[in-house]
Design an enzyme around this catalytic site. Structure first.
Site, PDB file in Angstrom:
ATOM      1  N   ASP A   2      -2.407  -1.496  10.610  1.00  0.00           N
ATOM      2  CA  ASP A   2      -2.709  -1.449   9.175  1.00  0.00           C
ATOM      3  C   ASP A   2      -3.355  -2.727   8.653  1.00  0.00           C
ATOM      4  O   ASP A   2      -3.800  -2.770   7.501  1.00  0.00           O
ATOM      5  CB  ASP A   2      -1.429  -1.187   8.363  1.00  0.00           C
ATOM      6  CG  ASP A   2      -0.960   0.248   8.465  1.00  0.00           C
ATOM      7  OD1 ASP A   2      -1.770   1.113   8.860  1.00  0.00           O
ATOM      8  OD2 ASP A   2       0.220   0.510   8.147  1.00  0.00           O
ATOM      9  N   LYS A   4       0.859  -1.187   0.000  1.00  0.00           N
ATOM     10  CA  LYS A   4       0.000   0.000   0.000  1.00  0.00           C
ATOM     11  C   LYS A   4       0.895   1.237   0.000  1.00  0.00           C
ATOM     12  O   LYS A   4       2.079   1.185   0.347  1.00  0.00           O
ATOM     13  CB  LYS A   4      -0.920   0.021   1.217  1.00  0.00           C
ATOM     14  CG  LYS A   4      -0.217   0.018   2.596  1.00  0.00           C
ATOM     15  CD  LYS A   4       0.212   1.381   3.078  1.00  0.00           C
ATOM     16  CE  LYS A   4       0.863   1.299   4.464  1.00  0.00           C
ATOM     17  NZ  LYS A   4       1.524   2.583   4.858  1.00  0.00           N
ATOM     18  N   LEU A  31       5.347   0.528   3.302  1.00  0.00           N
ATOM     19  CA  LEU A  31       4.507  -0.072   2.258  1.00  0.00           C
ATOM     20  C   LEU A  31       3.579  -1.166   2.785  1.00  0.00           C
ATOM     21  O   LEU A  31       2.828  -1.754   2.019  1.00  0.00           O
ATOM     22  CB  LEU A  31       5.392  -0.635   1.142  1.00  0.00           C
ATOM     23  CG  LEU A  31       6.254   0.398   0.404  1.00  0.00           C
ATOM     24  CD1 LEU A  31       7.185  -0.304  -0.597  1.00  0.00           C
ATOM     25  CD2 LEU A  31       5.393   1.434  -0.313  1.00  0.00           C
ATOM     26  N   GLY A  32       3.642  -1.448   4.084  1.00  0.00           N
ATOM     27  CA  GLY A  32       2.668  -2.328   4.702  1.00  0.00           C
ATOM     28  C   GLY A  32       2.791  -3.797   4.395  1.00  0.00           C
ATOM     29  O   GLY A  32       1.813  -4.536   4.540  1.00  0.00           O
ATOM     30  N   GLY A  33       3.971  -4.264   4.008  1.00  0.00           N
ATOM     31  CA  GLY A  33       4.114  -5.661   3.607  1.00  0.00           C
ATOM     32  C   GLY A  33       3.731  -6.649   4.692  1.00  0.00           C
ATOM     33  O   GLY A  33       2.982  -7.608   4.443  1.00  0.00           O
ATOM     34  N   ALA A  87       9.694   0.154   4.899  1.00  0.00           N
ATOM     35  CA  ALA A  87       9.524   1.012   3.726  1.00  0.00           C
ATOM     36  C   ALA A  87       8.257   1.846   3.776  1.00  0.00           C
ATOM     37  O   ALA A  87       8.042   2.695   2.915  1.00  0.00           O
ATOM     38  CB  ALA A  87       9.517   0.151   2.463  1.00  0.00           C
TER      39      ALA A  87
END
Length: 325
Positions: free
Chosen positions: A140, A12, A103-105, A101
């Site tokens: 998240d 995301k 980016l929500g991995g 990052a």
């Protein structure tokens, strides 16, 4: 009888992020707009036989209770009474989304596995309850179950649909350094109190101009301003559970060992993306990745090709992924 499930777990980006206050429990409240993007981890779940295992393609990522997927499976088991050992659950995650990052991995991985196990093991957890369980795993995680794009409030777990965000091609750049979430929150200078600030919620009109005009992130200024001695910056890791920045050699909230380095040069990344034609740039989450919005796939591809010659940064070409609009 064994069953193999193959899943894609998306990243995301935060298109808008404002920190609005500090709660009595020490957590910060925020308002953020998130959308999934076409950068995926690949997850394979094998069901059948006996035993539970979790593996990843990245040996630096923990596969015990420090891992969000491990905690998600544990929570589902505690809630419904099934035994991962007796069911025979083997999970492998092939990591493409970089860690630390913004980016929500890890959150995406947990949500993807929770949804899959709920369906395939017929746990019969309704959507509202599954979202509540997801929030216990990470702030998240509910977003990846709720759908994209979304407006999130609270710690990021109070979600509602948001309309008008246009399709867009992005180039995402991840510098080698990560940013400690605790460090970033600790350096916010927003005059925060336990009373939430009123934030004007962005409105989008299905145009790239409206997207770029509304892009904002309170954490970007924190990282751009920098700090002294690289404190809070890590090649792996974000925040300690006690809210303090992890010390060198300690394990962070993801279970990764932290090694402090210099601040990521966000300004240089933004300048490179702008030089290559981006309409707007923004750091995602608390960093350290930065994305640029481009007018189309061809323009984004050219920028991606130019930036991919850099062996230090990791560069991705992606586009918005919508579950709703």
């Amino acid at each position: 009888m064994s069953e193999t499930i193959t899943l894609s777990s998306p990243a995301k980006v935060n298109l808008f992020l404002r920190v609005t206050g500090r709660m009595p429990n020490g957590y910060h409240s925020l308002v953020t707009v998130m959308t999934k993007v076409s950068l995926y981890d690949d997850i394979v779940i094998e069901l059948g036989g006996r035993g539970f295992s979790l593996t990843t393609s990245d040996p630096a990522i923990p596969t015990d209770r420090w891992n969000t997927v491990f905690r998600a499976v544990e929570l589902l088991a505690e809630t419904t009474g099934f035994s991962p050992e007796n069911e025979g659950i083997r999970i492998h995650i092939d990591k493409n989304i970089p860690t630390e990052a913004g980016l929500g991995g890890a959150s995406s991985n947990a949500a993807t596995v929770m949804d899959a196990l709920n369906r395939h093991l017929e746990l019969k957890i309704d959507r509202e309850r599954l979202m509540a369980l997801a929030a216990k795993v990470g702030a998240d995680v509910p977003f990846f179950l709720f759908g994209s794009p979304a407006l999130a409030r609270g710690i990021g777990d109070r979600l509602e649909p948001i309309i008008g965000i246009p399709p867009a091609w992005l180039v995402i750049v991840k510098p080698p350094q990560g940013v400690s979430t605790a460090w970033a929150y600790g350096r916010l200078d927003l005059g925060l109190t336990q009373e939430e600030k009123n934030i004007i919620i962005p409105t989008f009109s299905h145009t790239l101009n409206s997207l770029v005009e509304n892009m904002a992130n309170d954490f970007e200024a924190v990282v751009l301003q920098g700090g002294h001695g690289g404190s809070g910056m890590s090649e792996r890791g974000e925040a300690r559970k006690d809210g303090g920045a992890a010390k060198d050699g300690e394990r962070d909230g993801n279970g990764d060992e932290v090694h402090h380095t210099g601040l990521p040069d966000i300004a240089a990344i933004k300048a490179d993306l702008e030089r290559l034609g981006s309409l707007g740039t923004l750091m995602s989450g608390s960093g350290s990745s930065v994305f640029g919005v481009f007018s189309g796939r061809e323009q984004a591809r050219k920028a991606f090709d130019a930036l991919s010659t850099d062996s230090i940064r990791t560069v991705f070409l992606a586009h918005h992924v919508f579950d709703r609009d």
